[in-house]
Design a protein around this motif. Structure first.
Motif, PDB file in Angstrom:
ATOM      1  N   ASP A  65       0.776  -1.176   0.024  1.00  0.00           N
ATOM      2  CA  ASP A  65       0.042   0.018   0.020  1.00  0.00           C
ATOM      3  C   ASP A  65       0.802   1.183   0.047  1.00  0.00           C
ATOM      4  O   ASP A  65       0.286   2.243   0.043  1.00  0.00           O
ATOM      5  CB  ASP A  65      -0.847   0.016   1.255  1.00  0.00           C
ATOM      6  CG  ASP A  65      -0.282   0.106   2.651  1.00  0.00           C
ATOM      7  OD1 ASP A  65       1.020  -0.035   2.394  1.00  0.00           O
ATOM      8  OD2 ASP A  65      -0.879  -0.099   3.650  1.00  0.00           O
ATOM      9  N   GLY A  66       2.217   1.062  -0.180  1.00  0.00           N
ATOM     10  CA  GLY A  66       3.147   2.270  -0.223  1.00  0.00           C
ATOM     11  C   GLY A  66       3.550   2.771   1.093  1.00  0.00           C
ATOM     12  O   GLY A  66       4.489   3.475   1.038  1.00  0.00           O
ATOM     13  N   THR A  67       3.101   2.113   2.302  1.00  0.00           N
ATOM     14  CA  THR A  67       3.429   2.522   3.576  1.00  0.00           C
ATOM     15  C   THR A  67       4.690   1.721   3.806  1.00  0.00           C
ATOM     16  O   THR A  67       5.184   0.731   3.262  1.00  0.00           O
ATOM     17  CB  THR A  67       2.424   2.249   4.678  1.00  0.00           C
ATOM     18  OG1 THR A  67       2.167   0.948   4.613  1.00  0.00           O
ATOM     19  CG2 THR A  67       1.257   3.162   4.297  1.00  0.00           C
ATOM     20  N   ASN A  68       5.627   2.166   4.846  1.00  0.00           N
ATOM     21  CA  ASN A  68       6.814   1.390   5.352  1.00  0.00           C
ATOM     22  C   ASN A  68       6.462   0.810   6.853  1.00  0.00           C
ATOM     23  O   ASN A  68       5.754   1.685   7.396  1.00  0.00           O
ATOM     24  CB  ASN A  68       8.088   2.770   5.433  1.00  0.00           C
ATOM     25  CG  ASN A  68       8.606   2.959   3.976  1.00  0.00           C
ATOM     26  OD1 ASN A  68       8.465   2.108   3.141  1.00  0.00           O
ATOM     27  ND2 ASN A  68       8.794   4.198   3.953  1.00  0.00           N
ATOM     28  N   GLY A  69       7.181  -0.228   6.792  1.00  0.00           N
ATOM     29  CA  GLY A  69       6.952  -0.889   8.194  1.00  0.00           C
ATOM     30  C   GLY A  69       8.342  -1.462   8.777  1.00  0.00           C
ATOM     31  O   GLY A  69       9.157  -1.862   8.050  1.00  0.00           O
ATOM     32  N   HIS A  70       8.450  -1.210  10.055  1.00  0.00           N
ATOM     33  CA  HIS A  70       9.639  -1.812  10.682  1.00  0.00           C
ATOM     34  C   HIS A  70       9.170  -3.130  11.170  1.00  0.00           C
ATOM     35  O   HIS A  70       8.347  -3.201  12.095  1.00  0.00           O
ATOM     36  CB  HIS A  70      10.475  -0.835  11.623  1.00  0.00           C
ATOM     37  CG  HIS A  70      11.712  -1.405  12.311  1.00  0.00           C
ATOM     38  ND1 HIS A  70      12.888  -1.362  11.437  1.00  0.00           N
ATOM     39  CD2 HIS A  70      11.979  -2.121  13.298  1.00  0.00           C
ATOM     40  CE1 HIS A  70      13.771  -1.912  11.951  1.00  0.00           C
ATOM     41  NE2 HIS A  70      13.430  -2.414  13.151  1.00  0.00           N
ATOM     42  N   PHE A  71       9.817  -4.294  10.902  1.00  0.00           N
ATOM     43  CA  PHE A  71       9.904  -5.294  11.565  1.00  0.00           C
ATOM     44  C   PHE A  71      11.128  -6.139  12.375  1.00  0.00           C
ATOM     45  O   PHE A  71      11.953  -6.229  11.597  1.00  0.00           O
ATOM     46  CB  PHE A  71       9.413  -6.366  10.286  1.00  0.00           C
ATOM     47  CG  PHE A  71       8.185  -6.076   9.768  1.00  0.00           C
ATOM     48  CD1 PHE A  71       6.845  -6.609  10.043  1.00  0.00           C
ATOM     49  CD2 PHE A  71       8.488  -4.978   8.598  1.00  0.00           C
ATOM     50  CE1 PHE A  71       5.914  -5.899   9.395  1.00  0.00           C
ATOM     51  CE2 PHE A  71       7.125  -4.586   8.097  1.00  0.00           C
ATOM     52  CZ  PHE A  71       5.924  -5.054   8.379  1.00  0.00           C
TER      53      PHE A  71
END
Length: 210
Positions: free
Chosen positions: A102-108
């Motif tokens: 969806d174009g967002t960034n996530g940190h995992f």
């Protein structure tokens, strides 16, 4: 003025840790102090009227002292390998940033439990699940589409591969280090020597082609 012993001890050292005058001490002019310090007190002074006028290094005594007090590089190497291993683990579990569909960034994060959970999620989508519940750091669990699970898994795999490979090459560097100074300069994040850097680049290139 700095003051040293007027006579050496059994090892040939004229040391006076405080540098203050005391019975049996002699003055050491400022222009000779650095030579005295560099020789760690293992000197041969010429004394006139209670003061040193000429100072020579007692190289034989200094060499014997340094040989007797040489650090055990084997023990230091073991400590260095532990330090590098812990730094590698910390770098891995710190995790990765991933751009999602969806174009967002996530940190995992990639703690051991995270790696297990991510493997479970990846296996599920490999078996044609359209999505799987997961969560980014500090976020609520939600259903991630299969494409995102694959993207997170691939990023995590690449992240872990890089750090384990880099750490392996740092370990090889530490094992071949011949001096304490060289060993102490091997820190996590340091640029590898040319031959090790070339080997790592080849490994990573071959891994990317698989």
């Amino acid at each position: 003025m700095y003051y040293i012993n007027a006579a050496p001890n059994e090892s040939g050292n004229y040391g006076n840790p405080m540098g203050q005058p005391f019975p049996g001490s002699v003055g050491l002019p400022d222009d000779l102090l650095s030579d005295y310090i560099n020789a760690k007190g293992f000197v041969i002074p010429s004394i006139e009227n209670g003061a040193v006028v000429i100072l020579e290094v007692n190289q034989e005594a200094l060499d014997a002292y340094e040989a007797a007090n040489k650090p055990d590089i084997s023990a230091l190497r073991e400590d260095k390998e532990t330090e590098l291993s812990e730094a590698c683990h910390a770098a891995i579990v710190a995790g990765v940033n991933v751009t999602l569909s969806d174009g967002t960034n996530g940190h995992f994060a990639l703690e051991e439990t995270d790696q297990i959970n991510l493997t479970t999620a990846f296996n599920a989508v490999q078996q044609e699940a359209t999505g799987y519940p997961y969560h980014a750091d500090g976020q609520l669990c939600k259903m991630y589409p299969a494409a995102d699970i694959i993207a997170i898994s691939e990023a995590a795999t690449a992240h872990k591969l890089y750090h384990t490979t880099y750490c392996n090459h740092l370990m090889a560097w530490a094992r071949r280090a011949e001096t304490v100074d060289e060993l102490s300069g091997i820190i996590y994040g340091a640029e590898l020597p040319e031959d090790l850097a070339a080997n790592m680049a080849e490994v990573m290139s071959n891994a990317a082609a698989v």
